[in-house]
Design an enzyme around this catalytic site. Structure first.
Site, short mmCIF file in Angstrom:
data_model
loop_
_atom_site.label_atom_id
_atom_site.label_comp_id
_atom_site.label_asym_id
_atom_site.label_seq_id
_atom_site.Cartn_x
_atom_site.Cartn_y
_atom_site.Cartn_z
N ALA A 261 0.84 -1.20 0.00
CA ALA A 261 0.00 0.00 0.00
C ALA A 261 0.87 1.24 0.00
O ALA A 261 2.03 1.20 0.43
CB ALA A 261 -0.88 0.01 1.24
N ASP A 262 0.32 2.35 -0.47
CA ASP A 262 0.99 3.62 -0.21
C ASP A 262 0.87 3.92 1.28
O ASP A 262 0.08 3.31 2.01
CB ASP A 262 0.39 4.74 -1.07
CG ASP A 262 1.35 5.91 -1.21
OD1 ASP A 262 2.33 5.99 -0.43
OD2 ASP A 262 1.16 6.76 -2.11
N TRP A 263 1.68 4.86 1.72
CA TRP A 263 1.80 5.14 3.15
C TRP A 263 0.54 5.87 3.66
O TRP A 263 0.27 6.99 3.25
CB TRP A 263 3.05 5.98 3.40
CG TRP A 263 4.28 5.17 3.65
CD1 TRP A 263 5.08 5.26 4.75
CD2 TRP A 263 4.85 4.13 2.82
NE1 TRP A 263 6.11 4.33 4.67
CE2 TRP A 263 5.98 3.63 3.51
CE3 TRP A 263 4.50 3.55 1.60
CZ2 TRP A 263 6.78 2.61 3.00
CZ3 TRP A 263 5.29 2.54 1.10
CH2 TRP A 263 6.41 2.07 1.78
#
Ligand code: BGC
Length: 730
Positions: A261-263
């Protein structure tokens, strides 16, 4: 700084010679305890400067960290940003600097897959020697809106160009024995409301544009990881988008690696069943979903147990594929910054696009005895874009200007300059000339200096950053007025642009020359001087369309602009409850130049455009059809100096209907008078439509017309051929 090097378990069953990567991953996965398995499924934010997210034990301060499992010889994952160089956010590793490439749009302007590969390898080498084994690059979202604050990280508006260059950059990075990441999957095309925006698009259109770019990059580069984006696509968050992650990426494309996932982008435990393999920067999310809640979900029968080992196996597989079990990282070994600087220098020089050059004013000759350099902090350095991709260069940043603005992202953002001042480089190149400088704050002062000079070079900057879009395409801070004042005082005015992407140029008719230098990276000042004085013959070609106004865009108003939307930095937010908004994509797969062609709208500068100090002519165009189109032609350098040309092949009509798609290009360095033959073979998917019922690409039978072109609007030669009907698996 902790040392990441691990013991290599050569005697373990998963290391037996002759095993496939899949078999190794399966054997090692089977040896994991449940706790060890879950420990692989979520990374910690490793930046270490927030009170509620201190540096995890054993982490290198950077973007992300997954602890090692020493019992089995599994190294930790040490994750760093990103596509333009190894970053050191907020100097979390005190004094650690790196080589900064020019922006992604500069790299894309080179249209050079070999250079993209070398640049990716350069970053991979620096990352590995700094102890990182996961690079969170390459960024490759298509530029759908010229106002997007992250366009500078990406590779333009065309799926073939972006896919090829990103794939090569990834291949280069992974040649250094570490994992690379293609991001942000997918349609993360604006920063405004990026955590809540819902991109609405027709499935076939998505396949033919942004997804095709990723597909090409994955085929070429085989990245170990894909980073899923913040936004929603057709109602579902990218990180829990079953149709895209399980359906397209892992199903149709059989992607064997893992999805991270992106942060701050994981919004539920459902994401695991829907295709996300690793939660990232867990302290930024509402919960550490991929531990206790995921165990609970398995116990409740909502997530299948085999999915948990599928997640860990995919992560281990990418680690095996990158060679993380075969050898320790070359951590601490010396980095050849001089050689890397040469790559950054070359990318900057070859990425500069000469947009205007009246009466051959450029390159500047020895006759210019008085040169006025104006504005853009040209005395300090060259501009770089903001956010997670911002690299701190070899000599440290020359200047930071705090950007200001609302929200945690803007509180952290600063306008930074790499210490490669164009003024100093111009002084070195302008032997025997008097070079004067005005900072450009006062147009009247700048005009006075310009009036007393033979040539005026105005530097104009547009700073852009992750986390914010620009509201419009005008140059900020009164720079248009500055350029007008200088141009009125001196007809030999040259504008050097350092911008995140396309801008408007109301003064264009009144200046003699324009150079688009993008954000030119750690050697940018020297590269700009090289082009101004002819040490480099300009060869960049625009990877994005420059519009005449925002009214021409598919979305004349930037959706969501001016409202406050949820941002994950700061207090953790339950994004699943945050209000959001839809963004329609009426352009569908006709991104950029395709939209302008479809709508018959004139551009300021078209995609593919760029001038040279020499000239090229095309001849002997021939096209053969059949299975796909193969296009052959000759290119001759008809001008006075050696230069690089990028002849482009566009599909111009299909079965009698107009259509515009880049089918391929060639890149040739030719001496004056030299001629070379080139061949372009079209990827048949670029001739096709995606059929959502049959879930396959359909190339209809019929006649296909193509153009050999200098840009998407400047067609030199035409030809065509017939193609048989064809279905291609997705
Ligand atoms: C960005 C990613 C980046 C990550 C880790 C996010 O804000 O969108 O591109 O890799 O942070 O720094």
């Amino acid at each position: 700084m902790p040392v990441t090097s691990q013991t290599i378990f050569n005697d373990a069953p998963w290391m037996a010679p002759g095993l496939t990567t899949d078999a190794r991953a399966a054997l090692l996965d089977a040896a994991l305890t449940e706790d060890e398995r879950y420990s692989l499924l979520h990374s910690q934010w490793a930046i270490g400067f927030l009170p509620d997210a201190p540096l995890p034990d054993g982490a290198i301060p950077a973007a992300g960290y997954v602890p090692p499992i020493p019992r089995l010889g599994i190294p930790g994952l040490y994750e760093t940003d990103a596509s333009l160089g190894v970053t050191n956010p907020r100097n979390a590793r005190p004094g650690d600097t790196a080589t900064a490439l020019p922006s992604g749009l500069a790299m894309a302007s080179t249209w050079d897959p070999g250079l993209a590969h070398d640049a990716g390898a350069m970053i991979g080498d620096e990352a590995a020697k700094k102890g990182f084994n996961v690079l969170l690059g390459g960024g490759m979202n298509l530029v759908r809106d010229p106002r997007c604050g992250r366009n500078f990280e990406y590779l333009g508006e065309d799926p073939l160009l972006a896919g090829v260059l990103s794939g090569e950059a990834i291949r280069g990075t992974q040649s250094q024995g570490i994992i690379a990441t293609a991001k942000h999957f997918v349609l993360n095309d604006q920063e405004t409301g990026r955590h809540v925006v819902n991109a609405v698009i027709d499935e076939a259109a998505l396949r033919e544009s942004d997804l095709l770019a990723f597909q090409i990059a994955i085929e070429r580069g085989a990245p170990g990881a894909i980073m899923s984006a913040y936004n929603k696509i057709n109602g579902h968050y990218a990180c829990e988008n079953d149709a895209l992650l399980n359906g397209v990426l892992k199903g149709d494309w059989a992607f064997p690696g893992f999805v991270m996932a992106d942060w701050g982008a994981t919004t539920s435990v459902r994401a695991a069943a829907n295709g996300l393999d690793q939660q990232s920067g867990e302290q930024l999310d509402f919960r550490v979903w991929f531990d206790e809640p995921l165990r609970g979900s398995v116990a409740a029968g909502e997530t299948q147990p085999h999915r948990i080992s599928d997640m860990s196996r995919r992560i281990l597989r990418s680690m095996f594929a990158a060679g993380l079990f075969d050898r320790p990282l070359p951590e601490g070994q010396p980095i050849d910054y001089a050689a890397h600087g040469r790559i950054a220098h070359r990318a900057a020089a070859e990425g500069i696009v000469l947009l205007k050059n009246d009466a051959g004013l450029l390159p500047l000759s020895g006759e210019a005895k008085r040169i006025a350099v104006i504005g853009g902090h040209a005395d300090v350095g060259v501009l770089c874009g903001g956010g997670s991709s911002q690299v701190t260069t070899g000599k440290g940043h020359a200047a930071f200007i705090h950007a200001g603005g609302e929200g945690a992202m803007m509180a952290m953002a600063s306008e930074a300059y790499h210490p490669s001042p164009p003024l100093a480089a111009i002084k070195r190149a302008a032997v025997g000339a008097r070079v004067s400088f005005a900072n450009g704050r006062y147009p009247s002062e700048a005009a006075t200096i310009a009036a007393g000079s033979d040539i005026a070079v105005v530097f104009a900057n547009q700073w852009t950053t992750e986390g914010a879009d620009v509201p419009d395409l005008t140059l900020p801070s009164g720079q248009d007025a500055l350029i007008e004042a200088v141009a009125a005082a001196n007809p030999n005015t040259i504008v050097v642009l350092q911008t995140g992407g396309p801008i408007l140029m109301p003064w264009l008719e009144r200046v003699a020359g324009v150079l688009q230098a993008w954000y030119p990276g750690s050697q940018g000042g020297e590269a700009i001087a090289d082009v101004l004085f002819g040490a480099a013959c300009p060869s960049g070609r625009l990877p994005v369309t420059f519009p005449q106004s925002t009214a021409q865009l598919p979305r004349p108003e930037l959706p969501g602009l001016g409202k406050r939307w949820a941002a994950p930095f700061g207090p953790r937010i339950d994004l699943s409850r945050a209000p959001g908004f839809d963004v329609a994509h009426p352009e569908g797969s006709d991104v950029g130049y395709r939209w302008f062609a479809r709508m018959g709208r004139p551009t300021l500068f078209p995609f593919g455009y760029g001038l040279s100090y020499t000239a090229f002519s095309y001849a002997n165009l021939a096209v053969t059809g059949g299975d796909t189109l193969t296009i052959t032609f000759d290119v001759t350098n008809t001008g006075p100096c050696e230069g690089i040309d990028t002849p482009q092949v566009y599909l111009s009509s299909r079965r009698g209907a107009p259509i515009r798609r880049l089918l391929g290009w060639s890149r040739l360095r030719l001496k004056p008078g030299e001629r070379a033959a080139a061949t372009v073979t079209a990827d048949p998917r670029l001739l096709a439509d995606f059929d959502t019922d049959r879930r396959a690409w359909h190339v209809p039978e019929g006649r296909y017309e193509i153009a050999l072109a200098h840009s998407a609007e400047d067609f030199a030669l035409h030809s065509g051929a017939s193609i048989a009907e064809k279905w291609i698996m997705p």
